[in-house]
Design an enzyme around this catalytic site. Sequence first.
Site, short mmCIF file in Angstrom:
data_model
loop_
_atom_site.label_atom_id
_atom_site.label_comp_id
_atom_site.label_asym_id
_atom_site.label_seq_id
_atom_site.Cartn_x
_atom_site.Cartn_y
_atom_site.Cartn_z
N SER A 1 -8.16 9.68 -11.55
CA SER A 1 -7.48 10.40 -10.47
C SER A 1 -8.39 10.62 -9.28
CB SER A 1 -7.08 11.79 -10.96
OG SER A 1 -6.14 11.73 -11.97
N GLU B 1 -2.00 3.76 -6.39
CA GLU B 1 -3.13 3.62 -5.47
C GLU B 1 -4.06 2.56 -6.05
OE1 GLU B 1 -4.18 7.70 -3.17
OE2 GLU B 1 -4.74 7.71 -5.27
N HIS C 1 -4.47 3.52 -9.86
CA HIS C 1 -4.10 4.92 -10.07
C HIS C 1 -2.59 5.11 -10.04
CE1 HIS C 1 -4.25 9.35 -8.51
NE2 HIS C 1 -4.14 9.31 -9.83
N ASN D 1 -4.84 12.64 -4.47
CA ASN D 1 -5.34 13.93 -4.96
C ASN D 1 -6.16 14.70 -3.94
OD1 ASN D 1 -4.15 14.33 -7.51
ND2 ASN D 1 -5.34 12.57 -8.24
N1 CAA Z 1 8.50 10.55 -18.48
C1 CAA Z 1 9.40 9.59 -18.21
N2 CAA Z 1 10.54 9.80 -17.54
C2 CAA Z 1 10.79 11.05 -17.15
C3 CAA Z 1 9.91 12.12 -17.41
C4 CAA Z 1 8.73 11.83 -18.11
N3 CAA Z 1 7.81 12.78 -18.38
N4 CAA Z 1 10.43 13.26 -16.89
C5 CAA Z 1 11.60 12.91 -16.32
N5 CAA Z 1 11.82 11.59 -16.47
C6 CAA Z 1 12.97 10.83 -15.98
C7 CAA Z 1 14.20 11.28 -16.66
O1 CAA Z 1 14.43 10.51 -17.83
C8 CAA Z 1 15.27 11.06 -15.61
O2 CAA Z 1 15.71 9.73 -15.62
P1 CAA Z 1 17.26 9.45 -15.92
O3 CAA Z 1 18.02 10.26 -14.94
O4 CAA Z 1 17.40 8.00 -15.74
O5 CAA Z 1 17.42 9.91 -17.32
C9 CAA Z 1 14.55 11.22 -14.27
O6 CAA Z 1 13.15 11.14 -14.58
C10 CAA Z 1 14.85 12.56 -13.65
O7 CAA Z 1 14.54 13.56 -14.61
P2 CAA Z 1 15.29 14.94 -14.75
O8 CAA Z 1 16.68 14.82 -14.23
O9 CAA Z 1 15.11 15.43 -16.16
O10 CAA Z 1 14.41 15.93 -13.90
P3 CAA Z 1 14.08 15.92 -12.37
O11 CAA Z 1 15.19 15.42 -11.53
O12 CAA Z 1 13.53 17.27 -12.13
O13 CAA Z 1 12.89 14.87 -12.22
C11 CAA Z 1 10.60 14.48 -12.11
C12 CAA Z 1 11.75 14.95 -12.98
C13 CAA Z 1 10.79 13.01 -11.72
C14 CAA Z 1 9.33 14.61 -12.95
C15 CAA Z 1 10.54 15.35 -10.81
O14 CAA Z 1 10.53 16.70 -11.16
C16 CAA Z 1 9.34 15.06 -9.93
O15 CAA Z 1 9.34 14.11 -9.16
N6 CAA Z 1 8.30 15.92 -10.04
C17 CAA Z 1 7.07 15.75 -9.27
C18 CAA Z 1 6.24 14.67 -9.92
C19 CAA Z 1 4.95 14.45 -9.19
O16 CAA Z 1 4.63 15.04 -8.18
N7 CAA Z 1 4.13 13.54 -9.74
C20 CAA Z 1 2.82 13.27 -9.24
C21 CAA Z 1 1.85 14.12 -10.01
S1 CAA Z 1 0.21 13.91 -9.39
C22 CAA Z 1 -0.31 12.50 -10.10
O17 CAA Z 1 0.35 11.87 -10.89
C23 CAA Z 1 -1.68 12.03 -9.71
C24 CAA Z 1 -2.81 12.62 -10.42
O18 CAA Z 1 -3.84 11.94 -10.48
C25 CAA Z 1 -2.82 13.98 -10.98
P1 NAD Z 2 -4.38 13.15 -21.72
O1 NAD Z 2 -5.28 14.27 -22.08
O2 NAD Z 2 -2.90 13.31 -21.84
O3 NAD Z 2 -4.76 11.83 -22.59
C1 NAD Z 2 -6.05 11.31 -22.71
C2 NAD Z 2 -6.09 10.49 -24.01
O4 NAD Z 2 -7.32 9.75 -24.04
C3 NAD Z 2 -6.07 11.36 -25.27
O5 NAD Z 2 -5.03 10.92 -26.13
C4 NAD Z 2 -7.45 11.11 -25.92
O6 NAD Z 2 -7.40 11.10 -27.34
C5 NAD Z 2 -7.77 9.74 -25.39
N1 NAD Z 2 -9.20 9.42 -25.37
C6 NAD Z 2 -10.23 10.22 -25.02
N2 NAD Z 2 -11.40 9.54 -25.11
C7 NAD Z 2 -11.08 8.30 -25.52
C8 NAD Z 2 -11.84 7.11 -25.79
N3 NAD Z 2 -13.18 7.12 -25.66
N4 NAD Z 2 -11.19 5.98 -26.19
C9 NAD Z 2 -9.84 5.98 -26.33
N5 NAD Z 2 -9.07 7.07 -26.09
C10 NAD Z 2 -9.68 8.20 -25.69
O7 NAD Z 2 -4.78 12.72 -20.24
P2 NAD Z 2 -3.87 12.08 -19.10
O8 NAD Z 2 -3.17 13.15 -18.37
O9 NAD Z 2 -3.11 10.95 -19.67
O10 NAD Z 2 -5.00 11.54 -18.10
C11 NAD Z 2 -5.73 10.36 -18.39
C12 NAD Z 2 -6.38 9.84 -17.13
O11 NAD Z 2 -5.37 9.59 -16.14
C13 NAD Z 2 -7.40 10.78 -16.46
O12 NAD Z 2 -8.41 10.02 -15.86
C14 NAD Z 2 -6.54 11.48 -15.40
O13 NAD Z 2 -7.30 11.97 -14.34
C15 NAD Z 2 -5.67 10.33 -14.94
N6 NAD Z 2 -4.39 10.71 -14.34
C16 NAD Z 2 -3.71 11.78 -14.80
C17 NAD Z 2 -2.50 12.13 -14.21
C18 NAD Z 2 -1.71 13.29 -14.70
O14 NAD Z 2 -0.78 13.72 -14.01
N7 NAD Z 2 -2.00 13.85 -15.87
C19 NAD Z 2 -1.99 11.35 -13.17
C20 NAD Z 2 -2.70 10.22 -12.74
C21 NAD Z 2 -3.92 9.92 -13.33
#
Ligand code: CAA
Ligand code: NAD
Length: 283
Positions: free
Chosen positions: A119, A152, A140, A190
Amino acid sequence: MAIEKVMVIGAGQMGAGIAQVCAQSGFKVLLNDVNKEALDKGMKNIEKLLARAVEKERISESDKTDAINRLTPSTEIKDAGSCDLVIEAIVENMDVKTKVFSDLDAFAPKHAILASNTSSLPITEIAAATKRPEQVIGMHFMNPVPVMKLVEIIRGIQTSDETYQIIEEMAKKLSKAPVEVNDAPGFAANRILMPMINEAIFAVHEGVSSVEDVDTVMKLGMNHPMGPLTLADFIGLDTCLYIMEVLYEGFADSKYRPCPLLRKYVKAGWLGKKSGRGFYQYS
Ligand code: CAA
Ligand code: NAD
């Protein structure tokens, strides 16, 4: 180089999602995790989501069966020996990731590309743990992977143009929209998202508003699909903290200071949805 077989390392929420999307797009996939329980959970989640997609008539029963048949669980990193592309999605920690990349370098075929779903961590540093930095790249995905269109793509300083092009093409084959971003802390997604989430946590920490009300403000006031605290729980509070630490250290700027409340929750083991408790309680 044609990619036919992909290994995904880490069967957590991101790894399972990436494996699912690759299998649905026709690639043979090995889903790997060191933790057998996490691997079983990841495989089960994929089957559940595919079954739901059949129910919703988005895919046919045979699409589901074909995707499942393309997926194989793995607990051995040496299984990378049969793959053209490895996508790592383990914990957001540089030491753990560089150890895995160094092992992958030893086991993966010479032609294989090693991608990280990190991330926020520098791709250049991850690549330096291998003897093939020109074949290491950031890929990403966003959470939930089957739903979110963005990927990304991040080049390290030594990533070759050929590696970039193969990965851009791969993202398109997965029906994703690739965007190239530079190897800067938090990349683009991020760097923008996480300070907003951190600020929402500060708002609660300083008593500006309640958890529910902060989420309502951003949902109803800004039309965000999830409030920032629900989103933090969904991402994982440990991952949010790791990313804020990378921003804080990487930019050496106090504006990225992780909120103490976020630290406290992570120390308590309140990691959000995946642990059953974060800003909200999940049962
Ligand atoms: N996995 C797979 N599919 C999922 C899911 C999950 N965890 N959660 C929801 N869905 C699917 C559902 O199956 C549904 O599809 P269908 O209608 O075809 O069945 C669709 O998404 C919509 O779901 P819901 O109607 O249950 O709920 P919603 O309309 O609230 O949507 C959501 C759910 C898409 C997650 C929406 O809330 C959303 O866009 N949230 C924000 C997500 C976001 O910002 N993501 C980026 C996070 S940051 C990141 O990823 C980067 C990082 O490095 C941290
Ligand atoms: P998570 O905690 O759900 O899963 C991580 C998994 O990796 C666990 O099942 C753990 O057992 C496994 N693991 C740890 N060390 C390992 C190893 N040496 N070999 C094999 N498996 C190992 O974490 P996550 O949310 O899936 O995040 C994973 C990566 O993706 C991180 O780098 C995170 O920053 C990135 N990411 C996360 C998100 C998010 O929304 N959570 C979105 C984009 C990117």
